[in-house]
Every structure is written in structure tokens, then in C-alpha cells.
Enzyme design. Structure first.
Site, PDB file in Angstrom:
ATOM      1  N   ASP A   1       2.591  -5.888   7.968  1.00  0.00           N
ATOM      2  CA  ASP A   1       1.404  -5.031   8.023  1.00  0.00           C
ATOM      3  C   ASP A   1       0.196  -5.950   7.843  1.00  0.00           C
ATOM      4  O   ASP A   1       0.078  -6.643   6.824  1.00  0.00           O
ATOM      5  CB  ASP A   1       1.467  -3.967   6.914  1.00  0.00           C
TER       6      ASP A   1
ATOM      7  N   PHE B   1       0.853  -1.180   0.000  1.00  0.00           N
ATOM      8  CA  PHE B   1       0.000   0.000   0.000  1.00  0.00           C
ATOM      9  C   PHE B   1       0.895   1.239   0.000  1.00  0.00           C
ATOM     10  O   PHE B   1       1.859   1.312   0.770  1.00  0.00           O
ATOM     11  CB  PHE B   1      -0.887  -0.029   1.255  1.00  0.00           C
TER      12      PHE B   1
ATOM     13  N   ARG C   1     -13.043  -4.219  -6.737  1.00  0.00           N
ATOM     14  CA  ARG C   1     -12.607  -5.014  -5.580  1.00  0.00           C
ATOM     15  C   ARG C   1     -13.797  -5.330  -4.677  1.00  0.00           C
ATOM     16  O   ARG C   1     -14.623  -4.447  -4.401  1.00  0.00           O
ATOM     17  CB  ARG C   1     -11.564  -4.182  -4.828  1.00  0.00           C
TER      18      ARG C   1
ATOM     19  N   TYR D   1     -10.351  -0.356  11.381  1.00  0.00           N
ATOM     20  CA  TYR D   1     -11.611   0.097  10.763  1.00  0.00           C
ATOM     21  C   TYR D   1     -11.995  -0.760   9.560  1.00  0.00           C
ATOM     22  O   TYR D   1     -13.048  -0.574   8.988  1.00  0.00           O
ATOM     23  CB  TYR D   1     -11.529   1.576  10.356  1.00  0.00           C
ATOM     24  N   LYS D   2     -11.119  -1.684   9.158  1.00  0.00           N
ATOM     25  CA  LYS D   2     -11.435  -2.567   8.026  1.00  0.00           C
ATOM     26  C   LYS D   2     -12.221  -3.775   8.559  1.00  0.00           C
ATOM     27  O   LYS D   2     -13.360  -3.622   8.962  1.00  0.00           O
ATOM     28  CB  LYS D   2     -10.153  -2.932   7.284  1.00  0.00           C
TER      29      LYS D   2
HETATM   30  C1  LIG Z   1      -5.596   0.701   4.773  1.00  0.00           C
HETATM   31  C2  LIG Z   1      -4.109   0.694   4.790  1.00  0.00           C
HETATM   32  C3  LIG Z   1      -3.376   1.777   5.289  1.00  0.00           C
HETATM   33  C4  LIG Z   1      -4.063   3.033   5.727  1.00  0.00           C
HETATM   34  O1  LIG Z   1      -3.328   3.735   6.694  1.00  0.00           O
HETATM   35  P1  LIG Z   1      -4.026   4.808   7.624  1.00  0.00           P
HETATM   36  O2  LIG Z   1      -2.919   5.496   8.292  1.00  0.00           O
HETATM   37  O3  LIG Z   1      -4.938   4.047   8.553  1.00  0.00           O
HETATM   38  O4  LIG Z   1      -4.838   5.713   6.754  1.00  0.00           O
HETATM   39  C5  LIG Z   1      -1.992   1.669   5.346  1.00  0.00           C
HETATM   40  N1  LIG Z   1      -1.360   0.550   4.935  1.00  0.00           N
HETATM   41  C6  LIG Z   1      -2.038  -0.513   4.431  1.00  0.00           C
HETATM   42  C7  LIG Z   1      -1.299  -1.728   3.997  1.00  0.00           C
HETATM   43  C8  LIG Z   1      -3.421  -0.457   4.337  1.00  0.00           C
HETATM   44  O5  LIG Z   1      -4.100  -1.480   3.810  1.00  0.00           O
END
Ligand SMILES: *Cc1c(COP(=O)(O)O)cnc(C)c1O
Length: 394
Positions: free
Chosen positions: A181, A110, A353, A206-207
């Protein structure tokens, strides 16, 4: 028993295939938020830090998250956002390998994780380098130059899943520190954090965990390394004795050293309620249900919509809890799906998705969703002008 739809507010006429991005509202969260606001904040005022247990809430919630990722109580700290937890883990990991200069990730990660690595490299200004080979080539790039291997287990675009045990073993054999992660893993697939022996893990809530927009992130430290971990963001609530107000920093002798400042109590409270739904969930059973839903979805979409191209791994062992299809008109098609009650999301450049969340989805939902998706794709409903307009969040 799954699913447990009655514990969530799921609007009529909506099939929600986006719980991998923002989980739905657990019904108990509204009453709890109201109690925190009116009774605790409103009436108890500052006393609530003690009288309502606000100060202990991060630790209590951290222990509940720990159970879901195969980690022992006391090894997970809550707070901030995932991007910040990535920064903390990476900074601490680099401190553990001062003689090495390479951070190894992959080009499916990400972007925020990669941006944070770039920013940290610039801040340290110590000649570090970020390498991002293709995900399938990561193992070949784990050499004795690598200080830290930092990967997201489940690819946010395709759902492709790394083998945590295997990669962690390779990282350790090369003398590197491992950071996972778990953004798309926590609450989606069984994770054995302690067993895999990785030094750090981070993730958001939050996911799949349904903590609500802005819910705090988590960071795990392998228990034997807690006292050797040097926090880069040495805030007062990670201090051993915050209310001594010492002029110099002394980290807490627990994972709490990864806390920074004042915890987000409202968000922690709604997350605490959201975690109730997980208390009796066996992660193996959840995974089996997720695989069944995903397999049904893939097979039926491939049969019904020949123009959609599966970009997720076909083998369920190599896939997390989401399924993605490439389609040239994916943005407009997803807008049309949402308009017709099937909520998934779109990821540039052409990815539709769909997330599968057995807490509140069943086979009937999948069948209904496919009927709608097939109508939109095969009858070219997406061509309508109103579906072409791009919004700020996709
Ligand atoms: C959703 C996601 C994020 C989002 O980071 P936030 O700081 O919560 O906005 C970061 N890394 C990955 C791999 C994600 O899937």
C-alpha cells in the site's frame, strides 16, 4: 525546480503541513473542473465519453501515476477508493495461493486495510487468518504458511518506512504474494515498483498527489501477472468489450480488468491537472528536499519544545515524508496550531503529525511553523477551552 508554490492555491497566513492527508488545490484544477462541468457535461452531454475523451481518461491518468511509482505504462488502473483497491488486490492475491490461509500484515497498518482483510476473510469463509505482528517483527513472521504479505510502506502514524525490496524478497522466498500500500509513498518517496517485483500495489491520489477529496485510487499489477489476475469485482468496465454487453464476464487483457464501474470523471480531471506539477519532478531530488525539511523540523522542534517526544524514526532512511510527535495534550495543541495558521493533524491517542511536501514548502515555512508550535506548547496556549472541543474529523 522546487518548490513550485505558484502552482497551488495556498491561503495567506497558512503553513500547510497536512499535504500527506489532503493535498492543496492545484490552481489549474478550477478551470479544468469548470470545463468538464459546463462544456463537456453541459454541452457535449453523453457524447463527451468519446468527444471529450472521458473513456480514455482512467488509462491516461494511470500511466502518469505509473511513472511516479516506478511502474511501466499500462500497469496501473484508476478508480474507486483505496479501501476497494485493497480488497481487489487481496482477493486476487489469495486466488494465487489457494493452499495457504494466512494474510500477514502489521499492527501499524492503517485500520481500513485490516478491516478490509477481515471482511474478505469473512466473505470467503475459507478458514483464512489475519496476522498483525509489530512492524519490526514482520520479517520473522514470513513463513511458508503465508499466502499474502500485505503492508503499507510508510506508517500513517509515525512515518516509519518498511524496506520494500527486502520484505518483498523475503515474501517471495517463502512463496507468498506481496501487496504494497503506497498511500503515504506515492509522491512522497521514490518507489521502484517494477524493480522490487512485488505482485500488487495500491494507493490513493488525494494525499501527496493533490488530486482532491475523493480522487480515485490506483492499483498496480506486475505486468507479467495481469492475465493471471482474477478480478473479484468483475464489473462491466473491467470487461474485455463492455459495449458488447455479453451476458458473461471476460476480463480485459490489460490492467483495465481492475476497473469496476463508471469512472469519476470530475475527480479524474482534477487529478490529471494535479499531475502536471509532477511532470518535471525528479523523485530523488524531491526526496532530498523532503529529508532536508524533515531534518530541520525535527532538530528545531526537539531544541525548542522539550515536552514533545519524537515518535518518528530519527534516521531519515527509515522515515517517509512525515514527522510525528507524541504529546499528552496533542489534540488541543493541534487545534491551537491550526487556529494559529499551522495546519497539521492529530492521530489518536496523542500524536501530532506533520507532513512535508517539497512541491510547496520551503525552509522558511518550517522555521515559521516551529515558532508558532513552540509558542503554543511552551506558553500552554492549548489550555484555552475552545481547543478542547473534538470535531468529527481529526
Ligand atoms: C489514507 C489511507 C487509506 C484510506 O482509504 P480510502 O478508501 O481512500 O478512504 C487506506 N489505507 C491507507 C494505508 C491509508 O493511508
Amino acid at each position: 525546480m522546487l518548490p513550485k508554490k505558484d502552482q497551488f492555491l495556498l491561503p495567506d497566513g497558512v503553513i500547510y503541513l497536512d499535504g500527506n492527508s489532503l493535498g492543496p488545490l492545484p490552481k489549474g484544477a478550477t478551470a479544468r473542473a469548470q470545463k468538464v462541468i459546463e462544456d463537456e457535461w453541459g454541452h457535449q452531454l453523453i457524447r463527451a465519453w468519446n468527444t471529450a475523451g472521458w473513456m480514455d481518461l482512467p488509462r491516461k491518468v494511470g500511466d502518469r501515476v505509473a511513472r511516479l511509482i516506478g511502474a511501466p505504462a499500462g500497469s496501473v488502473a484508476m478508480g474507486d477508493t483505496l479501501s476497494i483497491k485493497v480488497f481487489q488486490a487481496l482477493a486476487a492475491a489469495l486466488k494465487m495461493r489457494p493452499d495457504r490461509k494466512v494474510i500477514l500484515s502489521d499492527n501499524g497498518n492503517f485500520p481500513s486495510d485490516l478491516y478490509i482483510a477481515e471482511g474478505l476473510i469473512g466473505t470467503i469463509d475459507g478458514g483464512h487468518e489475519l496476522r498483525t505482528p509489530a512492524p519490526e517483527d514482520v520479517l520473522d513472521h514470513i513463513t511458508d504458511e503465508v499466502a499474502v504479505v500485505m503492508l503499507t510502506q510508510v506508517d500513517y502514524r509515525t512515518g516509519r518506512m518498511h524496506d520494500m525490496a527486502k520484505i518483498t524478497k523475503a515474501a517471495h522466498a517463502a512463496g507468498a504474494v506481496m501487496i504494497w500500500d503506497l498511500a503515504h509513498s506515492a509522491g512522497a518517496v521514490p518507489v521502484k515498483m517494477l524493480a522490487c517485483q512485488a505482485e500488487f500495489a495500491v494507493g490513493c491520489t488525494y494525499k501527496y498527489l493533490n488530486g482532491g477529496p475523493g480522487a480515485p485510487a490506483f492499483i498496480y499489477i506486475r505486468p507479467d501477472l495481469i492475465e493471471a489476475t482474477r478480478p473479484a469485482l468483475s464489473g462491466w468496465l473491467g470487461h474485455d468489450a463492455p459495449f458488447d454487453f455479453d451476458l458473461s464476464y471476460r476480463p480485459a487483457m490489460s490492467t483495465e480488468r481492475m476497473r469496476v464501474g463508471t469512472p469519476p470523471i470530475l475527480q479524474l480531471a482534477t487529478l490529471d491537472v494535479a499531475l502536471d506539477a509532477w511532470d518535471d519532478v525528479d523523485m530523488q531530488a524531491l526526496r532530498a528536499a523532503s529529508v532536508a525539511l524533515s531534518e530541520q523540523f525535527i532538530q528545531e522542534v526537539l531544541d525548542a519544545c522539550p515536552t514533545l517526544k519524537l515518535i518518528s524514526p530519527r534516521d531519515s532512511d527509515a522515515r517517509g515524508s512525515q514527522v510525528s510527535f507524541a504529546f499528552e495534550h496533542g489534540y488541543a495543541a493541534m487545534q491551537a496550531c491550526i487556529d494559529h495558521g499551522v495546519i497539521g493533524d492529530f492521530r489518536a491517542p496523542n500524536v501530532m503529525r506533520f507532513g512535508f511536501t517539497p512541491l510547496y514548502l520551503d525552509a522558511m515555512d518550517v522555521t515559521k511553523a516551529i515558532e508558532i508550535i513552540a509558542h503554543i506548547v511552551n506558553d500552554e496556549v492549548w489550555r484555552e477551552a475552545k481547543y478542547q472541543q473534538r470535531s468529527r474529523v481529526t
